[in-house]
Design a protein around this motif. Structure first.
Motif, PDB file in Angstrom:
ATOM      1  N   ALA A 175     -29.606  46.975  80.427  1.00 16.74           N
ATOM      2  CA  ALA A 175     -30.199  45.972  79.146  1.00 16.74           C
ATOM      3  C   ALA A 175     -31.333  45.353  79.300  1.00 16.74           C
ATOM      4  O   ALA A 175     -32.089  45.107  78.612  1.00 16.74           O
ATOM      5  N   CYS A 176     -31.732  45.186  80.618  1.00 13.92           N
ATOM      6  CA  CYS A 176     -33.082  44.270  81.037  1.00 13.92           C
ATOM      7  C   CYS A 176     -34.291  45.263  80.562  1.00 13.92           C
ATOM      8  O   CYS A 176     -35.213  44.829  80.019  1.00 13.92           O
ATOM      9  N   ASP A 178     -34.088  47.857  78.138  1.00 10.45           N
ATOM     10  CA  ASP A 178     -34.233  48.042  76.703  1.00 10.45           C
ATOM     11  C   ASP A 178     -34.411  46.682  75.992  1.00 10.45           C
ATOM     12  O   ASP A 178     -35.006  46.783  74.826  1.00 10.45           O
ATOM     13  N   TYR A 179     -34.005  45.447  76.510  1.00  9.02           N
ATOM     14  CA  TYR A 179     -34.449  44.363  75.911  1.00  9.02           C
ATOM     15  C   TYR A 179     -35.110  43.239  76.754  1.00  9.02           C
ATOM     16  O   TYR A 179     -34.763  42.239  77.082  1.00  9.02           O
ATOM     17  N   PRO A 180     -36.490  43.706  77.035  1.00  8.58           N
ATOM     18  CA  PRO A 180     -37.222  43.003  77.803  1.00  8.58           C
ATOM     19  C   PRO A 180     -37.719  41.555  77.456  1.00  8.58           C
ATOM     20  O   PRO A 180     -37.660  40.592  78.088  1.00  8.58           O
ATOM     21  N   GLU A 181     -37.488  41.553  76.036  1.00 10.90           N
ATOM     22  CA  GLU A 181     -37.801  40.137  75.373  1.00 10.90           C
ATOM     23  C   GLU A 181     -36.658  39.184  75.581  1.00 10.90           C
ATOM     24  O   GLU A 181     -36.829  37.984  75.663  1.00 10.90           O
ATOM     25  N   GLU A 182     -35.426  39.760  75.737  1.00  3.07           N
ATOM     26  CA  GLU A 182     -34.200  38.824  76.116  1.00  3.07           C
ATOM     27  C   GLU A 182     -34.096  38.468  77.496  1.00  3.07           C
ATOM     28  O   GLU A 182     -33.192  37.395  77.661  1.00  3.07           O
ATOM     29  N   ILE A 183     -34.150  39.662  78.153  1.00  4.76           N
ATOM     30  CA  ILE A 183     -33.667  39.403  79.493  1.00  4.76           C
ATOM     31  C   ILE A 183     -35.057  39.764  80.477  1.00  4.76           C
ATOM     32  O   ILE A 183     -35.466  40.753  80.479  1.00  4.76           O
ATOM     33  N   SER A 184     -35.542  38.654  81.260  1.00  3.62           N
ATOM     34  CA  SER A 184     -36.506  38.942  82.107  1.00  3.62           C
ATOM     35  C   SER A 184     -36.134  39.534  83.138  1.00  3.62           C
ATOM     36  O   SER A 184     -35.157  39.539  83.613  1.00  3.62           O
TER      37      SER A 184
END
Ligand SMILES: Nc1nc2c(ncn2[C@@H]2O[C@H](COP(=O)(O)OP(=O)(O)OP(=O)(O)O)[C@@H](O)[C@H]2O)c(=O)[nH]1
Ligand SMILES: [Mg+2]
Length: 450
Positions: A175-176, A178-184
């Motif tokens: 998840a981190c 795939d969604y770097p802008e949401e999970i640092s």
């Protein structure tokens, strides 16, 4: 896919009540029906899982009177059609029947090939397949219980639970990524690192080589001490057999002499060793080296002292190699006037149990048996007991620790690679992910016919 039919003698060689020839594969039934003549002409098709009386024949030759059974797929050990022929126990009829099976198109099975098919056909996982071998090898109740737990899926359940937890961690890492802008990366590390380390610890705690070995094969206990203190006399008294030569001449025992006893359901392998001393005698010197090695390899040590003699430097020689928790100091010859007290003995290795006894008095050996029983009674709630499983679990834990390190110092991408390696190492245990070579290694340790 497996297309051929295998055959082997399933019983051990030698004479006995019955011998069994076993076949598994698509042609098992047709081969059986070419060599088996059921008594009573009306039988055209054998009922599955029912023993039928008849004869093994080849042309005019009547090989033996027998009972035969077919277990049709998938309700069989291998999930294929399996046939078994019970013959009179002895080598000729059995060998001849196997030969006829081979002439009729079966192939001689390799060691463990029936169990390998059970694994490949999904009836059991790899750790359960190995448990079958453990059951066959079990000599005592403890080893038997350990193998049964594994056969019933103990190791698999533990590893599957760990793998599930790891899938959860991997999902978090994905998840981190795939969604770097949401999970640092920092947030992911804060969430995942404690879980990864907890899982690594769980795996490491399940890996106790010493306990696992004792559960599997029994306790190795070594009798050691300087010459003439009574080590061989104690071996003989404990095993109840005249195994080792006993004389009043120091340096009598030159080699390792072993005996086995069963205590509290555990097998105890006792080894008597050469008395430890400096010697010019070449043979005795080799014996002394072997004695040291036996002590190094032992799970428990019985350090024997002669209570009728003052302590000598030779008595102290081995002390640096001994672990107090796994050592008993035996003050032997307590029937003679004492020169040593239990306090003197206890001071040699604080923490070790001290037992006064005489090899000539069987009653005085009971506390030694209690000590051995205690040493052998390791927890039988160990999740992993096979060396192969312990090695893979340790490897998985190391990959997890690398993943935690990567989260600290590098990126989640890198940690994800280590997490995947950990997942693969765990999958080796259950066989969810194995190479042919590994299967060859596992099953080569089996006997033919299983
Ligand atoms: N009185 C008495 N004699 C004992 C006892 N145990 C052993 N002995 C005697 O001590 C001598 C040596 O016994 P072993 O059993 O051969 O001693 P060991 O430690 O194996 O000796 P090495 O093989 O030379 O290292 C023999 O004469 C035994 O009969 C005991 O409890 N009491
Ligand atoms: Mg001896």
């Amino acid at each position: 896919m497996i297309h051929d039919t295998i055959a082997a003698i399933a019983t051990s060689p030698g004479q006995g009540g019955v011998s069994i020839v076993r076949m598994s594969g698509p042609d098992a039934e047709s081969i059986l029906m070419r060599l088996f003549r059921p008594a009573g002409k009306s039988i055209v098709r054998l009922e599955s899982h029912m023993l039928t009386y008849g004869h093994v024949t080849a042309g005019d030759e009547c090989v033996d009177e027998c009972m035969a059974v077919i277990m049709r797929a998938p309700r069989s050990y291998t999930r294929e059609d399996v046939c078994e022929i019970q013959l009179h126990g002895g080598s000729y009829a059995c060998q001849r029947t196997l030969e006829i099976c081979l002439e009729q198109g079966a192939r001689l099975a390799q060691p463990g090939e029936f169990t390998r098919r059970a694994f490949l056909n999904g009836r059991i996982d790899l750790s359960q397949a190995e448990a079958v071998m453990g059951l066959i090898a079990a000599q005592g109740e403890q080893a038997h219980r350990t193998a049964m737990q594994q056969l019933q899926g103990g190791a698999s359940a533990f590893i599957r639970q760990a793998a599930d937890e790891l899938y959860g961690i991997q999902a978090g890492a994905a998840a981190c990524i795939d969604y770097p802008e949401e999970i640092s990366d920092e947030e992911a590390a804060g969430d995942l690192t404690p879980r990864i380390l907890r899982l690594a610890r769980t795996l490491e705690e399940a890996c106790c080589e010493r306990s696992a070995r004792i559960l599997r094969t029994g306790l190795n206990a070594a009798l050691c001490g300087r010459p003439n203190v009574g080590k061989s006399s104690l071996l003989n008294a404990l095993t109840g057999e005249e195994r080792a030569i006993v004389t009043e001449i120091p340096g009598t025992t030159r080699d390792i002499v072993s005996g086995e006893i069963l205590l509290g359901g555990s097998v105890i392998h006792l080894t008597d060793t050469a008395g430890l001393r400096d010697t010019e005698d070449r043979v005795e010197r080799i014996g002394v080296e072997r004695a040291r090695r036996a002590v190094d390899q032992a799970d428990a040590v019985l350090l024997v002292l002669d209570a009728s003699q003052p302590l000598s430097d030779e008595d102290r020689e081995l002390l640096p190699c001994l672990t107090p928790d796994h050592t008993a100091i035996l003050l032997n010859k307590s029937d003679l006037p004492p020169a040593l007290t239990e306090t003197d003995a206890a001071a040699l290795l604080p923490g070790a149990q001290v037992i006064s006894l005489s090899a000539h008095d069987p009653q005085s050996l009971e506390p030694v048996k209690d000590f051995l029983r205690r040493m052998a009674s390791v927890t039988d709630r160990l999740a992993l007991t096979q060396p192969r499983h312990l090695e893979a679990a340790r490897r998985a834990a190391a990959h997890l620790r690398d993943a935690a390190g990567a989260l600290e110092t590098a990126t989640v991408d890198l940690a994800a690679v280590d997490l995947q390696s950990a997942q693969l190492a765990m999958a080796e245990i259950t066989g969810d992910q194995v190479e042919e070579r590994l299967l060859d290694r596992v099953f080569s340790e089996f006997c033919v016919g299983k």
